[in-house]
Design an enzyme around this catalytic site. Structure first.
Site, short mmCIF file in Angstrom:
data_model
loop_
_atom_site.label_atom_id
_atom_site.label_comp_id
_atom_site.label_asym_id
_atom_site.label_seq_id
_atom_site.Cartn_x
_atom_site.Cartn_y
_atom_site.Cartn_z
N SER A 135 0.86 -1.17 0.00
CA SER A 135 0.00 0.00 0.00
C SER A 135 0.90 1.23 0.00
O SER A 135 1.68 1.43 0.93
CB SER A 135 -0.88 -0.03 1.26
OG SER A 135 -1.60 1.16 1.39
N LYS A 161 -1.16 -0.94 -4.35
CA LYS A 161 -2.34 -0.15 -3.95
C LYS A 161 -1.93 1.30 -3.83
O LYS A 161 -1.00 1.63 -3.10
CB LYS A 161 -2.87 -0.70 -2.62
CG LYS A 161 -3.92 0.16 -1.93
CD LYS A 161 -4.64 -0.64 -0.85
CE LYS A 161 -4.71 0.09 0.48
NZ LYS A 161 -5.34 -0.75 1.53
N LYS A 163 -2.90 5.12 -2.81
CA LYS A 163 -3.82 5.95 -2.03
C LYS A 163 -4.22 7.14 -2.90
O LYS A 163 -3.35 7.74 -3.56
CB LYS A 163 -3.13 6.44 -0.75
CG LYS A 163 -2.88 5.32 0.25
CD LYS A 163 -4.19 4.82 0.86
CE LYS A 163 -3.92 3.78 1.94
NZ LYS A 163 -5.16 3.37 2.62
N ASP A 188 -7.18 3.13 -3.10
CA ASP A 188 -7.88 3.21 -1.80
C ASP A 188 -8.11 4.68 -1.47
O ASP A 188 -7.16 5.45 -1.35
CB ASP A 188 -7.02 2.54 -0.71
CG ASP A 188 -7.73 2.47 0.64
OD1 ASP A 188 -8.87 2.97 0.76
OD2 ASP A 188 -7.15 1.88 1.58
N GLU A 213 -11.06 0.69 -3.26
CA GLU A 213 -11.32 0.44 -1.84
C GLU A 213 -11.94 1.67 -1.18
O GLU A 213 -11.43 2.79 -1.32
CB GLU A 213 -9.99 0.06 -1.15
CG GLU A 213 -10.14 -0.38 0.30
CD GLU A 213 -8.80 -0.87 0.88
OE1 GLU A 213 -7.95 -1.36 0.11
OE2 GLU A 213 -8.62 -0.77 2.11
N ASP A 238 -13.58 -1.45 3.39
CA ASP A 238 -12.61 -1.55 4.48
C ASP A 238 -13.25 -0.96 5.74
O ASP A 238 -13.83 -1.69 6.56
CB ASP A 238 -11.33 -0.81 4.05
CG ASP A 238 -10.27 -0.68 5.14
OD1 ASP A 238 -10.53 -1.11 6.28
OD2 ASP A 238 -9.18 -0.14 4.88
N LYS A 262 -9.49 -6.96 8.08
CA LYS A 262 -8.37 -6.67 8.99
C LYS A 262 -8.79 -7.26 10.33
O LYS A 262 -9.71 -6.74 10.96
CB LYS A 262 -8.16 -5.17 9.11
CG LYS A 262 -7.71 -4.49 7.81
CD LYS A 262 -7.57 -2.98 7.98
CE LYS A 262 -7.14 -2.33 6.67
NZ LYS A 262 -7.12 -0.85 6.77
N GLY A 290 -4.09 -4.24 6.18
CA GLY A 290 -3.11 -3.96 7.23
C GLY A 290 -3.35 -2.60 7.84
O GLY A 290 -4.07 -1.77 7.28
O1 OSB Z 1 -6.97 2.04 4.49
O2 OSB Z 1 -5.99 0.18 4.33
C1 OSB Z 1 -6.04 1.31 4.81
C2 OSB Z 1 -2.94 1.99 6.91
C3 OSB Z 1 -3.49 2.64 7.99
C4 OSB Z 1 -4.84 2.89 8.00
C5 OSB Z 1 -5.65 2.47 6.94
C6 OSB Z 1 -5.10 1.80 5.87
C7 OSB Z 1 -3.71 1.58 5.83
C8 OSB Z 1 -3.02 0.96 4.72
C9 OSB Z 1 -1.66 0.36 5.00
O3 OSB Z 1 -3.43 0.96 3.58
C10 OSB Z 1 -1.64 -1.12 4.88
C11 OSB Z 1 -0.37 -1.68 5.50
O4 OSB Z 1 0.61 -1.79 4.77
O5 OSB Z 1 -0.37 -1.99 6.70
MG MG Z 2 -8.23 0.89 3.27
#
Ligand code: OSB
Ligand code: MG
Length: 366
Positions: A135, A161, A163, A188, A213, A238, A262, A290
């Site tokens: 991510s 992924k 953001k 995401d 996402e 999510d 998660k 995660g």
């Molecule tokens: O939206 O998935 C998410 C991290 C912190 C809060 C929300 C998210 C995330 C990540 C990181 O996308 C995923 C990871 O590598 O742990």
């Molecule tokens: Mg997410």
């Protein structure tokens, strides 16, 4: 499992680089670590609650309160036949799945160690390794993003992924798509859009993405369903998913086609398994997300992601992607796009207690 002693710590872990998403940026993780002691064995877990309530209403402070005042003192001296028996004491508490997950997952680790089996095999995992993606947070500009993505692809991550947020979406994603035409890419939004952004969302729909996402509000199942009617790209939820009931609602309404599980967000491993089972029956793919976990939370995630219905790459990147030094040994590494599922008892990794002690900023003992 006789519960002799419980230790709750908050440690501070500095991310190698800040992680920026539409709802904010994290530089240092405040990680709540739970250790449950029973007859010479220790169960470990991590609470995934954030520093502020931008992702969930739960925060480190609310979780600390729930755990120290309402959940942990009652556990001392209990002789539990199972994790289930232990967590049933907290059923009366409404919500707060992240705090509840911390207790459940520490007991799960302990239970697996009591049975001398790996957490992965105890939960019913069938995979020896888990396919993983990465991510990638928002970057200062598209060039830096492209360089980062290139390096991650080079490392072997099997899915990227990105953001996104309003203004940093169509153009940015199209550029990455063009540069890496054969890479599986998803985005995401962390709830940054609404149905007023339909034009943007329809442009994203043309970019051959694996999924989008959480484009809309964390509590808006109806608008997600309306959006899914309008676009081909699968929506993945999510933030909206905190329990199997949320999944049922989303599935019945057609709010999404994919679920991000998660364990630390949905109340723990039993809840993750319930979601996994429901989605298997519905033919709905799931994958493991995660929350920038330390090696402790990561180990739990890897065990859960070894279940057969986790068919899409996980947001479980290697320890080095987040930390200069992880708090477990061996740390998690990626090989051929996969992370190994530990086979030693429980979470299967050793917590570096001296390091944890050094990083501790507060503690509560029972
Ligand atoms: O939206 O998935 C998410 C991290 C912190 C809060 C929300 C998210 C995330 C990540 C990181 O996308 C995923 C990871 O590598 O742990
Ligand atoms: Mg997410």
């Amino acid at each position: 499992m006789k519960i002799d002693r419980i230790l709750l710590r908050e440690i501070r872990m500095q991310l190698k680089e800040p992680f920026e998403i539409s709802s904010g940026v994290v530089h240092d993780r405040r990680v709540i670590l739970l250790t449950v002691f029973s007859e010479g064995l220790t169960g470990w877990s991590e609470c995934v609650a954030g520093e502020d309530p931008s992702y969930s209403y739960e925060t480190c402070e609310t979780a600390w309160f729930l755990l120290t005042k309402l959940m942990l003192p009652q556990m001392i001296g209990k002789d539990l036949a199972s994790t289930e028996e232990g967590v049933s004491d907290t059923d009366w508490i409404r919500g707060h799945p992240m705090a509840k997950a911390a207790l459940e997952m520490a007991l799960m680790d302990l239970e697996a160690k009591t049975q001398k089996q790996s957490l992965g095999s105890m939960v019913g995992g069938t995979k020896q390794e888990v396919e993983v993606g990465v991510s990638v947070g928002l970057q200062p500009n598209d060039l830096e993003l492209a360089t980062k993505v290139g390096a991650f692809i080079e490392k072997g991550y099997s899915r990227i992924k990105l953001k996104i947020k309003p203004g940093r979406d169509i153009h940015m994603v199209a550029k990455i798509r063009e540069l890496y035409p054969d890479t599986r890419i998803m985005v995401d939004a962390n709830s940054a859009y609404s149905l007023h952004d339909m034009e943007v969302l329809k442009e994203l729909d043309k970019l051959g993405l694996m999924m989008i996402e959480q484009p809309l509000a964390h509590d808006d199942y109806l608008d997600h369903a309306r959006l899914q009617q309008e676009i081909e790209t699968p929506i993945c939820l999510d933030e909206s998913i905190r329990s199997v009931n949320d999944v049922k609602l989303a599935a019945e309404l057609g709010s999404c086609k994919i679920i991000n599980i998660k364990p630390g967000r949905v109340g723990g491993i039993a809840s993750s398994k319930a979601i996994h089972e429901y989605c298997l029956k519905k033919g709905m793919p799931v994958w493991c997300g995660g929350m920038l976990e330390s090696g402790v939370g990561r180990a739990h995630n890897v065990a859960v992601a070894s279940l057969p219905g986790f068919v899409l790459p996980a947001d479980i990147s290697e320890s080095q992607r987040y930390w200069a030094e992880d708090i477990v040994a061996p740390e998690f590494t990626i090989k051929d796009g996969h992370v190994q599922v530990p086979t030693d008892a429980g979470i299967g990794v050793t917590v570096l207690e001296d390091l944890v002690e050094k990083l501790t900023v507060r503690r509560a003992e029972f």
